[in-house]
Design an enzyme around this catalytic site. Sequence first.
Site, PDB file in Angstrom:
ATOM      1  N   LYS A 166      41.223  45.682  43.233  1.00  0.00           N
ATOM      2  CA  LYS A 166      40.493  46.094  42.030  1.00  0.00           C
ATOM      3  C   LYS A 166      39.591  44.958  41.539  1.00  0.00           C
ATOM      4  O   LYS A 166      38.462  45.187  41.086  1.00  0.00           O
ATOM      5  CB  LYS A 166      41.458  46.493  40.918  1.00  0.00           C
ATOM      6  CG  LYS A 166      40.776  46.898  39.602  1.00  0.00           C
ATOM      7  CD  LYS A 166      39.960  48.147  39.774  1.00  0.00           C
ATOM      8  CE  LYS A 166      39.161  48.595  38.572  1.00  0.00           C
ATOM      9  NZ  LYS A 166      39.437  48.048  37.273  1.00  0.00           N
ATOM     10  N   GLU A 173      30.989  45.435  41.764  1.00  0.00           N
ATOM     11  CA  GLU A 173      30.337  46.199  40.683  1.00  0.00           C
ATOM     12  C   GLU A 173      29.349  45.320  39.900  1.00  0.00           C
ATOM     13  O   GLU A 173      28.255  45.783  39.557  1.00  0.00           O
ATOM     14  CB  GLU A 173      31.436  46.714  39.765  1.00  0.00           C
ATOM     15  CG  GLU A 173      30.993  47.607  38.637  1.00  0.00           C
ATOM     16  CD  GLU A 173      32.160  47.805  37.657  1.00  0.00           C
ATOM     17  OE1 GLU A 173      33.258  48.227  38.092  1.00  0.00           O
ATOM     18  OE2 GLU A 173      31.982  47.491  36.463  1.00  0.00           O
TER      19      GLU A 173
END
Lengths: 308, 308, 308, 308
Positions: A166, A173
């Site tokens: 993550k 991102e």
Amino acid sequence: MQLGLVGLGKMGANMRTRVQEAGHQVVGYDPRPEVSDVPSLADMVRGLEAPRVVWVMVPSGDPTRGTVKQLAELLEPGDLVIDGGNSKYTDDLPNAQLLGDKGIGFIDCGVSGGVWGLRNGYGLMAGGSDDDVARAMPIFDALRPPGERADGFVHAGPVGAGHYAKMVHNGVEYGLMHAYGEGYELLCAEPLITDVEGTLRAWTTGTVVRSWLLELLVRALQEDPGFSEISDYTTDSGEGRWTVEEAIRHSVPANVISAALFARFASRQDQGSPALKAVSALRNQFGGHAVTDTTGRSVGETGTPAAD
Amino acid sequence: MQLGLVGLGKMGANMRTRVQEAGHQVVGYDPRPEVSDVPSLADMVRGLEAPRVVWVMVPSGDPTRGTVKQLAELLEPGDLVIDGGNSKYTDDLPNAQLLGDKGIGFIDCGVSGGVWGLRNGYGLMAGGSDDDVARAMPIFDALRPPGERADGFVHAGPVGAGHYAKMVHNGVEYGLMHAYGEGYELLCAEPLITDVEGTLRAWTTGTVVRSWLLELLVRALQEDPGFSEISDYTTDSGEGRWTVEEAIRHSVPANVISAALFARFASRQDQGSPALKAVSALRNQFGGHAVTDTTGRSVGETGTPAAD
Amino acid sequence: MQLGLVGLGKMGANMRTRVQEAGHQVVGYDPRPEVSDVPSLADMVRGLEAPRVVWVMVPSGDPTRGTVKQLAELLEPGDLVIDGGNSKYTDDLPNAQLLGDKGIGFIDCGVSGGVWGLRNGYGLMAGGSDDDVARAMPIFDALRPPGERADGFVHAGPVGAGHYAKMVHNGVEYGLMHAYGEGYELLCAEPLITDVEGTLRAWTTGTVVRSWLLELLVRALQEDPGFSEISDYTTDSGEGRWTVEEAIRHSVPANVISAALFARFASRQDQGSPALKAVSALRNQFGGHAVTDTTGRSVGETGTPAAD
Amino acid sequence: MQLGLVGLGKMGANMRTRVQEAGHQVVGYDPRPEVSDVPSLADMVRGLEAPRVVWVMVPSGDPTRGTVKQLAELLEPGDLVIDGGNSKYTDDLPNAQLLGDKGIGFIDCGVSGGVWGLRNGYGLMAGGSDDDVARAMPIFDALRPPGERADGFVHAGPVGAGHYAKMVHNGVEYGLMHAYGEGYELLCAEPLITDVEGTLRAWTTGTVVRSWLLELLVRALQEDPGFSEISDYTTDSGEGRWTVEEAIRHSVPANVISAALFARFASRQDQGSPALKAVSALRNQFGGHAVTDTTGRSVGETGTPAAD
């Protein structure tokens, strides 16, 4: 099956809905009585049949660590805790050991998708033992998007792998968002482009750069043309920092992700950039700024012979 | 309607198919007789009823400029030329003027989608006058993906805007690909992650970073696990360079896109990086490399007091 | 005064010479009998009159920590230990506390200058209490360059400040060296420049970019024209990594220093860059590489319409 | 010898003084009558004996090109023009050809040193033919610092090489200044460092990072502690942009120099960064910002599970 769910904020509440819609029973606990299903964490535990599965969805750091400690006291051997928050992966092993000493299992599960996960399903990255992951699979299946399980869910490795994945996801991102941001800024700067929003919208289909983030960018521009209501002050969740730190630890060149991170830092310098003040001060030291050209007109710094 | 199509390479041939499947008639010309519909460019022009629309799909630079010059001789007032290649936007105005002097219209149209455009449709970014774009619209509609026209097509501005938008698109693409590349590299470097390909695949659905490029990355990893067959030697099409040059011209900070571009440059330095040789040489100049610690063991450079 | 000196590697031996030449008495210890003045650390301590000052010049990390632990056992209240190595600043407080519990003082002192320090003097950055720094001042004065004390010596702050200042110094050094490296590489790439070494040498005097590092670069080029004997494989001492980590902790944009650090990482990727392999693989996925232009010649990837 | 000098701004006036102090005769022209030695450029030419040497020290671009054009009309075959301004190197060949058609020689000479050159001498980088450089050597010797000629002067190559070398010099300068700036900013951010100015001053002697720029930085800090009077708004002379453009042209990775350039661009974005506004807008699209932790306290975005 039954699921205990700690933390009914925006994410937790949405996840409760999605798990319930898949036919599971959720006992949710939150310190705010008006949103909680039970008056206390102990009541939540009592409301579940053993072996229990408890999903923790609270802020990372002390809140998550504190919740895990309480659960280590309240749960029984054979129960299972899943940390679905944005904990740093280095928190996972200590949490797993604390619980493991009581015979309680632990999974760290990175969750992506934001507020859209309620409808679309969440992308999930799990770390833990095969047995623990198998036990929690019905919950993962309820949360992840419909379709092939491997699209939207991965058992990435042992305890810690879920949050590590993550973290990297969030680092990527940062890079993706900033790449679009630079493209947006350049389109805005060029007078030939008379329809910036239309150009970005056209990119959402058929092109190589199409993505969900790009669709969101178009949506945001349609809601607020020119981003007139938006500040360029950008916070960071900590995961971008961790990603660059990990890149340094592993000797991985992370020029793109770190550039995106540093741009956010710069956006917060309300008093200006000390580094650039130093640069300005240096130029004042060696520069001779006012010169006049042979036509007699006053001349700005560009082209000034004296400005090195 | 009818379309003349110059250039039947991989892209041109696919586009011919897609336009034909939409019910239009295509007369294609290519210098390779075995793939060409007609023996010469002049024959292609003769095979179309006026007013003609001719799509040029040949390499940028001299080949495109040369083709436009030939068409300026062969076509008639009222005809229209569309440059669908990756020309630099600064070529567009000269091409438009050359044709405009003969009463021939011009549109520059950036095309994205690669070999997948045949089936999915191409993302299109057009620059030109409203009238010219309206005339060519049936062809754009045939090429772009099905669904809403604004997803996959934009009339971005006057002549030059289409290629400008495509250039920025490609610059963004550099940034996106490198962001994924850095994430991939970091996942590979971390022993906790036992399923890198599975992690990337999980990201393709539900997560914030999902995109078409990510799906291609998973596909590539499935075809060649660990990229064992792939060199890190990476060329560049020129559009990334142009994007950074434009960012410089417009004073747009382009840290992410330039980092992606420079990484490609570095990948081609077969003789090593001169800059890093200079750094190595400098360290040799001031460093004292071999030291011994108090336990008598020989000590590497890390922790060497002498190495500044 | 007297000085105990632990570690007689290249740096330590030079520093012993310099301190002796200033009229002080040095008792040096090194585990290698052939260079050591005394057979053991305990003998070194016995050879000094209380209150003692002991300078530790061994590799950072375990060797330094181990030496400090041994000295905590051997020294007496009122003695003083100076860590002159490249320890991470976070090691300083624990070391100071370990010694402080025995009534022993501690100073961390960053030392710069490399092998040239023997003749030129060393730049020193000290952290500790005013009293401890005052006691060690004769040694600092012996080591630092002649001239004004503030040029070449700073009491930067409390314990930890010396190594922090040295860490930042080294981070800056990364940036400086890489800036020169990029300039050198660009000069080499441009055919107009027929005398690269002469250009750099000219820069060493009168110009804005003149510096000691630049003088070393010219010296290195004169010894090995074209750096034909030099590999671009570049290690790092850890201090660049720490600097970027600290920049992240303090939300300081460190684009230049991190770019220099990442370039070193890249220079060590013997199997190629995984990130760039991912980029290459992506381009293979969507690209159509071979096209032919209208003149029939085969066309490389530059200008290929299909290559996004 | 005699020298004609066009442009008596801060740089030109200083250079006149320095050339005169070396025993040469200078006839200076400037459009401002109060500083000019002669009323017109024609008078300056008439005031020199053939073969003449004329140094042009006016802003780059149109002013320099215009002055060269005028001189091409006024001078005679056998005369020599030296462009000492910051012209882009691509201007040099056209200027040389314009003059060469009249039998007039041309040298491009990059000049570094700023206002300090008057006393210290200027670093000079010349491009041109061997004969022309030899003729102008007495002037170069007057301007360059005392000592060895190769320190402070280079004949870098043919016409264009001088300005090319100066351009790269300035690009390197960008990188150096920003490296110091980042170090300064990090020192300021760390509470352990109680004497930032002293730390930088200590670095000026003995250390690896010592340089003239660092001395200027200390001087600037002493004049304005904390840079309280200095804006972080930083212009650029154009040479940093050219350097990065040349790096792109030569496929040279220029991460450090471009980072320094882009930081200057960012410092000028009075309305905020459009790229970061896009990033902020994206985060608003997928984020759920307000969550509550299990202790009931309100939680900021850091650690918010919903913020990807």
